[in-house]
Motif scaffolding. Structure first.
Motif, PDB file in Angstrom:
ATOM      1  N   SER A   5       0.833  -1.200   0.000  1.00  0.00           N
ATOM      2  CA  SER A   5       0.000   0.000   0.000  1.00  0.00           C
ATOM      3  C   SER A   5       0.868   1.249   0.000  1.00  0.00           C
ATOM      4  O   SER A   5       2.079   1.201   0.255  1.00  0.00           O
ATOM      5  N   VAL A   6       0.239   2.383  -0.271  1.00  0.00           N
ATOM      6  CA  VAL A   6       0.957   3.651  -0.256  1.00  0.00           C
ATOM      7  C   VAL A   6       1.519   3.921   1.133  1.00  0.00           C
ATOM      8  O   VAL A   6       2.631   4.459   1.274  1.00  0.00           O
ATOM      9  N   THR A   7       0.799   3.554   2.165  1.00  0.00           N
ATOM     10  CA  THR A   7       1.290   3.743   3.532  1.00  0.00           C
ATOM     11  C   THR A   7       2.568   2.960   3.758  1.00  0.00           C
ATOM     12  O   THR A   7       3.537   3.476   4.337  1.00  0.00           O
ATOM     13  N   GLU A   8       2.588   1.713   3.326  1.00  0.00           N
ATOM     14  CA  GLU A   8       3.775   0.888   3.511  1.00  0.00           C
ATOM     15  C   GLU A   8       4.952   1.410   2.699  1.00  0.00           C
ATOM     16  O   GLU A   8       6.108   1.266   3.096  1.00  0.00           O
ATOM     17  N   LEU A   9       4.672   2.038   1.575  1.00  0.00           N
ATOM     18  CA  LEU A   9       5.744   2.550   0.715  1.00  0.00           C
ATOM     19  C   LEU A   9       6.268   3.912   1.156  1.00  0.00           C
ATOM     20  O   LEU A   9       7.481   4.155   1.145  1.00  0.00           O
ATOM     21  N   TYR A  10       5.369   4.822   1.569  1.00  0.00           N
ATOM     22  CA  TYR A  10       5.779   6.219   1.678  1.00  0.00           C
ATOM     23  C   TYR A  10       5.429   6.922   2.992  1.00  0.00           C
ATOM     24  O   TYR A  10       5.736   8.110   3.144  1.00  0.00           O
ATOM     25  N   SER A  11       4.771   6.261   3.950  1.00  0.00           N
ATOM     26  CA  SER A  11       4.338   6.999   5.138  1.00  0.00           C
ATOM     27  C   SER A  11       5.520   7.639   5.873  1.00  0.00           C
ATOM     28  O   SER A  11       6.627   7.108   5.903  1.00  0.00           O
ATOM     29  N   ASN A  12       5.242   8.778   6.501  1.00  0.00           N
ATOM     30  CA  ASN A  12       6.260   9.501   7.261  1.00  0.00           C
ATOM     31  C   ASN A  12       5.539  10.424   8.238  1.00  0.00           C
ATOM     32  O   ASN A  12       5.255  11.576   7.948  1.00  0.00           O
ATOM     33  N   TYR A  70       7.452   4.973   9.424  1.00  0.00           N
ATOM     34  CA  TYR A  70       8.252   5.258   8.243  1.00  0.00           C
ATOM     35  C   TYR A  70       7.946   4.211   7.172  1.00  0.00           C
ATOM     36  O   TYR A  70       7.991   3.004   7.442  1.00  0.00           O
ATOM     37  N   GLY A  71       7.632   4.669   5.956  1.00  0.00           N
ATOM     38  CA  GLY A  71       7.443   3.754   4.840  1.00  0.00           C
ATOM     39  C   GLY A  71       8.757   3.293   4.259  1.00  0.00           C
ATOM     40  O   GLY A  71       9.839   3.750   4.640  1.00  0.00           O
ATOM     41  N   ASN A  72       8.665   2.387   3.284  1.00  0.00           N
ATOM     42  CA  ASN A  72       9.847   1.811   2.640  1.00  0.00           C
ATOM     43  C   ASN A  72       9.575   1.696   1.143  1.00  0.00           C
ATOM     44  O   ASN A  72       8.907   0.754   0.701  1.00  0.00           O
ATOM     45  N   PRO A  73      10.077   2.641   0.323  1.00  0.00           N
ATOM     46  CA  PRO A  73       9.797   2.608  -1.120  1.00  0.00           C
ATOM     47  C   PRO A  73      10.370   1.380  -1.829  1.00  0.00           C
ATOM     48  O   PRO A  73       9.982   1.101  -2.968  1.00  0.00           O
ATOM     49  N   GLY A  74      11.254   0.649  -1.174  1.00  0.00           N
ATOM     50  CA  GLY A  74      11.861  -0.507  -1.814  1.00  0.00           C
ATOM     51  C   GLY A  74      11.122  -1.808  -1.599  1.00  0.00           C
ATOM     52  O   GLY A  74      11.626  -2.882  -1.960  1.00  0.00           O
ATOM     53  N   LEU A  75       9.910  -1.772  -1.036  1.00  0.00           N
ATOM     54  CA  LEU A  75       9.182  -3.001  -0.752  1.00  0.00           C
ATOM     55  C   LEU A  75       8.744  -3.706  -2.034  1.00  0.00           C
ATOM     56  O   LEU A  75       8.379  -3.066  -3.028  1.00  0.00           O
ATOM     57  N   ASP A  76       8.769  -5.031  -1.989  1.00  0.00           N
ATOM     58  CA  ASP A  76       8.245  -5.855  -3.069  1.00  0.00           C
ATOM     59  C   ASP A  76       6.832  -6.314  -2.728  1.00  0.00           C
ATOM     60  O   ASP A  76       6.384  -6.211  -1.583  1.00  0.00           O
ATOM     61  N   ALA A  77       6.129  -6.838  -3.724  1.00  0.00           N
ATOM     62  CA  ALA A  77       4.786  -7.366  -3.493  1.00  0.00           C
ATOM     63  C   ALA A  77       4.859  -8.675  -2.719  1.00  0.00           C
ATOM     64  O   ALA A  77       5.823  -9.436  -2.830  1.00  0.00           O
ATOM     65  N   GLU A  78       3.829  -8.926  -1.918  1.00  0.00           N
ATOM     66  CA  GLU A  78       3.715 -10.196  -1.203  1.00  0.00           C
ATOM     67  C   GLU A  78       3.136 -11.267  -2.122  1.00  0.00           C
ATOM     68  O   GLU A  78       2.258 -10.995  -2.944  1.00  0.00           O
ATOM     69  N   LYS A  79       3.627 -12.496  -1.968  1.00  0.00           N
ATOM     70  CA  LYS A  79       3.090 -13.654  -2.684  1.00  0.00           C
ATOM     71  C   LYS A  79       2.809 -14.752  -1.670  1.00  0.00           C
ATOM     72  O   LYS A  79       3.625 -15.000  -0.787  1.00  0.00           O
ATOM     73  N   SER A  80       1.651 -15.395  -1.794  1.00  0.00           N
ATOM     74  CA  SER A  80       1.280 -16.419  -0.819  1.00  0.00           C
ATOM     75  C   SER A  80       0.951 -17.733  -1.517  1.00  0.00           C
ATOM     76  O   SER A  80       0.499 -17.758  -2.670  1.00  0.00           O
TER      77      SER A  80
END
Length: 809
Positions: A544-551, A562-572
């Motif tokens: 989500s945008v929160t996980e990527l960019y929150s501050n 703090y978000g993390n712009p380097g996150l990859d998508a989850e796969k299950s």
């Protein structure tokens, strides 16, 4: 009116159809007695009726084809039968007294309505009766506690659903087939849905459904509104509820009518609650809320199918308890003294009145949606369109109580188009596309996430094959998501700026994510009593945008993120095994599951160079957390055993147990990092219940119930840097009773009454998923956090309202 409605929905004129109907008699299988008021419902058409004084029913003006029809009557086992409707089709039904109910129709996550016990996807249902009997402040309160279903809470007013340890953006919530979109990433963002507008709930556990997008790694919660009332009838219902603990007053009025295939429904709800209380904290300052909800539906049905438009308005104001106390353990309130902010103990009246204090939040959610099903022979086109506007404001300045500290303005447009092909022998195939466009704008004095736009698009195919005792269902889906987040610069006064040399609050970016999901399920009816199920699914979720960019931090939150712009998508990848056994003396439902999630995203607490909590803003000293990811493994079990000894079928001893074990596989070498955070503790529920269907001529549908709940200690926690702490075990006793009273010389109910007493012994406890568990320590008792609600007595009265449409004879 018909032409106006069809034109509004861009619907195809319904021409060239013949007249088709289904009719018959519903009787008691033992002696042939007509079952007055028994219902016959075709779920796929949203059509139904009730049997008359002779047990006769009729549903006319239908399209031709084969439909599952559900026949129900209180105290009897439902029958689900596939009926071929061609011309005027007679279909008589005999019902037998019920021990328990497993033979229901489900519609969520599959291409056509299906019997619950034959669904190849793991589905749990919660009946209208169960929703009425349960006590809660919102719809999530009423579904939490079922095996595998939990909730993240912030006091009594905010609840978020959790399925098998997964919540937030990993759970998709549907309301009448449309995805609910309302900033669900936030800890203190509850569901913007009126609990009294929900008639039934269906829950898919895991990523077995492919119809609703890519986020449902944890599952789907489908909230279903009532079906339209029968032709020629106007009826309604008034519901009133009072709860003693927080003084909650709730009143809801619903009414609907149907005339010549044009139907309408409307509802209105008002709630007011003061601060709740418990044995350790007393009244929890600023934990009250109020709510006003409105809704209306206009639709029409005929031998071509149905189409409807519905609109809802959800308006809620909530206090946000922070838990700060003085040296004597009293909750503190911030007050304005001139141009200064002072703190003092909340007074006796402030703890008990219905006012909301700073900080608080205001939620406004407008929803307009349409559902259309168009039949042409054995094929069907399904079109669902939705628009939602979610406005959320948080207030935290006592010097200016109208100043918006945070503001979120989310606009969402969704669509879902499915073509259900004509069946080929025992095979049914559906293909479709769905998507969403979102625009989220921020405002206020602070900024937590950047302004952004999100575009989702997906295509899918789902097939279901039935042959004798075997049902097989499966499908494939491809999704793509693109996020466009705007950068934000702030000048020295914290005001947005266009100067790139100013402080950069958000970096912005345009990441894109795409992947596929798949599901394959098998159901085998080994015998009339035993059914086995196996489902294998693969899911995908973009961050989500929160996980990527929150501050920043929410005013009502206890952490800075703090978000993390380097996150990859989850796969299950999930494997689910289920068993259903129904005999004269016992009913058993069991499930085992194992879910492997690569690149699982979670929050980890940060520490400063001195080894203490990292505090980004000394003026608001809350600890900092950052999003990170690793590989996860979740495994668990769910069990329901209902003992109903024959011939005492009215007596039930139901036992449920659920547990989930969640490991961070990437860091399992250390005890402090090996567990995933915020996983519900194992839980048991034992319920002794007596169903007294008939007690004299005017009293019926009575029950009494005693319930024991035990929740084990949760010590499998993410200890690193104090991200979370273990939670002690606790036990709670509850009791409930209810009955309906008939009108004199009539079959209809005059009113129904439900009484409940929850937490009989006023146990002081903290649920592991309560956010208030991490509120500041009480300096007198040295207990950290705020405890959950104490003893609560509830009385609920339901008064049916009904009649014939004027001019209908």
């Amino acid at each position: 009116m018909r032409r106006i409605l069809l034109a509004t929905l861009f619907f195809i004129p319904a021409t060239g159809f013949g007249q088709h109907a289904i009719f018959g008699q519903i009787t008691d299988a033992r002696d042939g007695t007509p079952l007055i008021g028994a219902t016959a419902v075709i779920t796929d058409l949203r059509r139904g009726t009730a049997a008359d004084m002779d047990g006769m029913y009729v549903i006319d003006n239908l399209p031709s084809g084969s439909f599952l029809v559900e026949f129900k009557y209180a105290g009897y086992e439902s029958r689900v039968e596939l009926v071929r409707v061609e011309g005027r089709t007679e279909h008589n039904v005999k019902l037998t007294p019920a021990v328990t109910e497993l033979n229901e129709i489900v519609v969520t996550g599959i291409s056509h309505s299906t019997e619950l016990k034959r669904s190849p996807i793991p589905v749990t249902t919660i009946s209208p009766e169960s929703l009425l009997e349960r006590t809660g402040s919102n719809i999530v309160d009423k579904i939490a506690g079922h095996p595998g279903i939990g909730q993240i809470t912030t006091g009594a007013g905010i609840s978020k659903p959790v399925i098998r340890g997964l919540g937030f953006n990993r759970v998709i919530v549907l309301y009448d087939g449309i995805r609910q979109e309302g900033q669900q990433w936030g800890d203190e963002h509850g569901l913007e849905i009126d609990e009294f507008s929900v008639n039934r709930v269906e829950i898919i556990k895991g990523a077995g459904s492919l119809m609703y997008g890519s986020d449902g790694l944890g599952g789907i919660i489908s909230l279903l509104a009532p079906h339209p009332v029968p032709e020629g009838v106007i009826e309604g219902q008034w519901t009133s509820n009072y709860q003693s603990n927080n003084g909650l007053f709730a009143n809801s009025l619903s009414v609907g009518g149907n005339k010549n295939g044009v139907y309408w429904m409307a509802h209105a709800t008002r709630k007011d609650a003061r601060s709740y209380r418990n044995r350790y904290d007393g009244y929890v300052f600023n934990s009250g809320f109020n709510e006003l909800d409105l809704g209306a539906t206009l639709g029409m049905s005929g031998n071509w199918g149905f189409t409807q438009v519905h609109a809802t308005s959800f308006n809620q104001n909530l206090g946000l308890p922070e838990g700060e106390r003085d040296v004597e353990g009293n909750f503190l309130r911030q007050v304005a003294v001139g141009d200064q902010i002072k703190e003092r103990a909340a007074t006796h009246d402030e703890l008990r009145d219905y006012s909301l204090y700073i900080p608080n939040q205001s939620v406004r959610h407008l929803r307009i949606a349409s559902n259309t099903n168009y039949y042409r022979g054995e094929s069907r086109i399904q079109l669902d369109l939705g628009y939602q506007h979610n406005g959320r404001k948080e207030f935290g300045n006592v010097l200016d109580e109208d100043e918006e500290e945070l503001q979120f303005d989310l606009h969402t447009t969704t669509w879902n188009l499915i073509y259900h092909l004509p069946p080929v022998k025992d095979l049914r195939l559906s293909v479709g596309t769905s998507g969403a466009f979102q625009k989220n704008l921020g405002g206020g004095e602070e900024f937590l996430i950047p302004d952004h736009r999100t575009f989702d698009w997906g295509v899918f195919a789902f097939a279901k094959w039935h042959h004798k005792t075997l049902d097989v269902g499966g499908g494939l889906r491809f999704d793509r998501r693109r996020v466009n987040a705007d950068p934000l610069y702030l000048d020295g006064e914290g005001t947005p700026s266009d100067n790139p040399s100013d402080y950069q609050k958000f970096s912005g970016g345009s990441p894109a994510f795409s992947n596929y999901s798949a599901s394959l399920g098998i159901t085998e009816a080994v015998s009339s009593a035993l059914t086995l199920k196996l489902n294998v699914s693969r899911g995908f979720r973009a961050p989500s945008v929160t996980e990527l960019y929150s501050n920043g931090r929410h005013e009502g939150s206890l952490q800075y993120e703090y978000g993390n712009p380097g996150l990859d998508a989850e796969k299950s990848f999930q494997l689910d095994f289920g068993l259903n056994l129904q005999t004269d003396h016992v009913t058993v439902e069991a499930a085992l599951f194992r879910n492997l999630i690569s690149d699982y995203i979670y929050l980890r607490k940060l520490v400063g160079s001195d080894g203490r909590d990292s505090i980004p803003d000394p003026d608001e000293p809350v600890p900092a957390y950052a999003y990170t990811q690793g590989d996860a493994r979740l495994a668990g079990a769910e069990l329901t055993v209902d003992i109903h000894p024959h011939p005492f079928d009215w007596l039930h001893f139901e036992n449920t147990f659920s547990t989930v074990h969640a490991l961070n596989v990437s860091e399992r070498t250390s005890d402090s990092t090996r567990y995933l955070p915020f996983i519900p503790a194992p839980a048991y529920r034992g319920q002794l219940r007596a169903n007294l269907n008939v007690m004299g001529r005017r009293v019926f549908n009575s029950f009494v119930m005693l319930e024991f709940r035990y929740t084990w200690e949760q010590n499998r926690v993410l200890l690193e840097n104090g991200t979370e702490t273990p939670t002690p075990s606790y036990s709670i006793w509850n009791a409930a009773a209810g009955t309906s009273i008939r009108k004199r010389n009539a079959q209809d109910a005059l009113l129904s009454i439900y009484l409940s007493l929850e937490n009989i012994f006023d146990t002081a406890y903290q649920d592991h998923l309560s956010r208030l568990k991490y509120a500041p320590e009480n300096p007198v008792t040295l207990r950290r956090g705020i405890f959950n609600m104490g003893r609560n007595f509830s009385v609920k009265v339901i008064v049916p309202l009904g009649g014939r449409v004027r001019g209908d004879g």
